[in-house]
Design a protein around this motif. Sequence first.
Motif, PDB file in Angstrom:
ATOM      1  N   PHE A 213       0.687  -1.154   0.001  1.00  0.00           N
ATOM      2  CA  PHE A 213      -0.027  -0.083  -0.133  1.00  0.00           C
ATOM      3  C   PHE A 213       0.985   1.235   0.018  1.00  0.00           C
ATOM      4  CE2 PHE A 213      -3.973  -1.981   1.918  1.00  0.00           C
ATOM      5  CZ  PHE A 213      -4.376  -2.603   1.008  1.00  0.00           C
ATOM      6  N   LEU A 217       0.853   4.051  -2.714  1.00  0.00           N
ATOM      7  CA  LEU A 217       0.594   5.410  -2.714  1.00  0.00           C
ATOM      8  C   LEU A 217       1.727   6.177  -3.024  1.00  0.00           C
ATOM      9  CD1 LEU A 217      -0.951   5.042   1.015  1.00  0.00           C
ATOM     10  CD2 LEU A 217      -2.157   5.826  -1.329  1.00  0.00           C
ATOM     11  N   TYR A 218       2.993   5.937  -3.057  1.00  0.00           N
ATOM     12  CA  TYR A 218       4.141   6.744  -3.584  1.00  0.00           C
ATOM     13  C   TYR A 218       3.737   6.969  -5.015  1.00  0.00           C
ATOM     14  CZ  TYR A 218       8.584   7.228  -6.055  1.00  0.00           C
ATOM     15  OH  TYR A 218       9.531   7.781  -6.806  1.00  0.00           O
ATOM     16  N   ILE A 220       0.817   6.846  -6.704  1.00  0.00           N
ATOM     17  CA  ILE A 220      -0.323   7.773  -6.742  1.00  0.00           C
ATOM     18  C   ILE A 220      -0.005   9.083  -6.548  1.00  0.00           C
ATOM     19  CG2 ILE A 220      -2.625   8.226  -5.552  1.00  0.00           C
ATOM     20  CD1 ILE A 220      -2.971   5.301  -5.237  1.00  0.00           C
ATOM     21  N   SER A 286      -9.183   2.955   4.920  1.00  0.00           N
ATOM     22  CA  SER A 286      -8.281   2.414   3.796  1.00  0.00           C
ATOM     23  C   SER A 286      -8.815   2.205   2.485  1.00  0.00           C
ATOM     24  CB  SER A 286      -7.593   0.993   4.227  1.00  0.00           C
ATOM     25  OG  SER A 286      -6.917   1.015   5.326  1.00  0.00           O
ATOM     26  N   MET A 290      -7.894   4.663  -0.832  1.00  0.00           N
ATOM     27  CA  MET A 290      -7.401   3.881  -2.052  1.00  0.00           C
ATOM     28  C   MET A 290      -8.230   4.308  -3.186  1.00  0.00           C
ATOM     29  SD  MET A 290      -4.706   2.381  -3.282  1.00  0.00           S
ATOM     30  CE  MET A 290      -4.171   1.349  -1.779  1.00  0.00           C
ATOM     31  N   PHE A 293      -7.966   8.408  -4.140  1.00  0.00           N
ATOM     32  CA  PHE A 293      -6.800   9.027  -4.555  1.00  0.00           C
ATOM     33  C   PHE A 293      -6.201   8.184  -5.661  1.00  0.00           C
ATOM     34  CE2 PHE A 293      -6.478  10.203  -0.100  1.00  0.00           C
ATOM     35  CZ  PHE A 293      -6.201  11.855  -0.344  1.00  0.00           C
ATOM     36  N   ARG A 297      -5.759   9.859  -9.574  1.00  0.00           N
ATOM     37  CA  ARG A 297      -4.443   9.839 -10.141  1.00  0.00           C
ATOM     38  C   ARG A 297      -4.643   9.347 -11.524  1.00  0.00           C
ATOM     39  NH1 ARG A 297      -0.820   9.079 -13.007  1.00  0.00           N
ATOM     40  NH2 ARG A 297       1.203   8.327 -12.636  1.00  0.00           N
TER      41      ARG A 297
END
Length: 459
Positions: A213, A217-218, A220, A286, A290, A293, A297
Amino acid sequence: MSKENLNLQEFGKFKPRQVKREVADKSAQEYDPHHHRNVAHPTTNAETLIHLLKGSFGTGILAMPEAFKNAGMVNGFIFTILIGILCTYGLHILVQAQYILCKRMKVPLLTYPESMKAALLCGPNFLHPFAKISPYLVDVFLIVYQLGICCVYVIFVAENMKELCDVYLSEPMAIELYTLILMAPFIVILSVPNLKWLTPFSLVSNLITVTCFGIVLYYIFSNIQPIEERPLVGTLYKFPLFFGTTLFALEAVGVVIALENNMKTPKSFGGHFGVLNVAMFFITLSYLGMGFFGYWRYGDGTKSSITLNLPPEQILSKVVQGLYSIAIFISYGLQGFVPINIMWNGYLAHYFTNRKRPWLWEYLLRTATVIVTFLLALFIPLLGYFISLFGAFCLSALGIAFPAIMDICVKWHERRGYKDWVLYKNIFLILIGILGLLSGSYSCISEIVRELSSPKRLN
């Protein structure tokens, strides 16, 4: 009445009048089912929380960006929270109804199907004729749903392994070949006999999931687009796809019941700060993050699993695909435990008790279950629509409509003090479940047929 858990054959002896006599029996108020449970390998609160998080952090969370694509940014944000609350509430009233029925019948444990039958026998007279068939209906929904999850897991691992390995091959392999290669490891993981032994694997899987995760996220946030480019509201036709995907992602009714039944201290499961609420709070948060975002993206380019959006040429994205495939592989053992437990302990075990090596027949069932999920994955490899279909079809009934029906029935004998808002609330939940089942299934099946019959796929 036996203090041990009832099987379906014994339970079939009960009639409406007998169940209602149990309701009126004051001694039932003194009986606590939790004190009479005899579980071979009970799990602690921490172990239950680990399993519940692992059972929920599956492929569904990676499909949430696509769910937001079907709903829009605002709709997705609001309705993800509402569906999370709805799922949590449905699980609470289901567990509460089971506990009340166990007290009345003075048994330590009732399965979901047994509870459904007992509830209908406690309810209004016009529901009594449906009591006999209700356990089998619940079992069918549970088995289909859990096998559907297993099938989705197979498709997910195969697709990610293909993304991971094809760049190193001179000629890419077909997805079907990757699927067949994975069959033997999946048979091994489903051969683990109980949840206690799966706990260390689930813990490792959770650590892997958290790591993945962070990497996702990095990616995204590394190149986020202006939010104004994303639609706030999706189309009405696509909304049932969002509902099915989100329900599939957030609802884990089969795993929840199995975990609660195997707890060392089941009283810790409910309550304001119990295992269920703590787990569902973090799970919903969570999934919301997810989905929101991830869609922000990737926009309309969002794929059925966000791992497939990661740049295939970068090592870090390959690490995510490989590690998360391992985590989902481990989760297959947890999700597959539920249908195996239903089919073997509920219907098949008594046929083989007097035969040599009865355990061998159980492992044959486990192997056959894996083969069935792999055959489905080979013939209908559409991950996103599979997720929405099983969420809409099975969970609308298991997680929303059935618990509401049980809540009505277990409180029916208290009609004099039965508040109208409780009845109307449950009727509203039943309508939501029916609407979600019909609209979600229709949208998903329509899209699957359209995809399978498209010229691109036929060629």
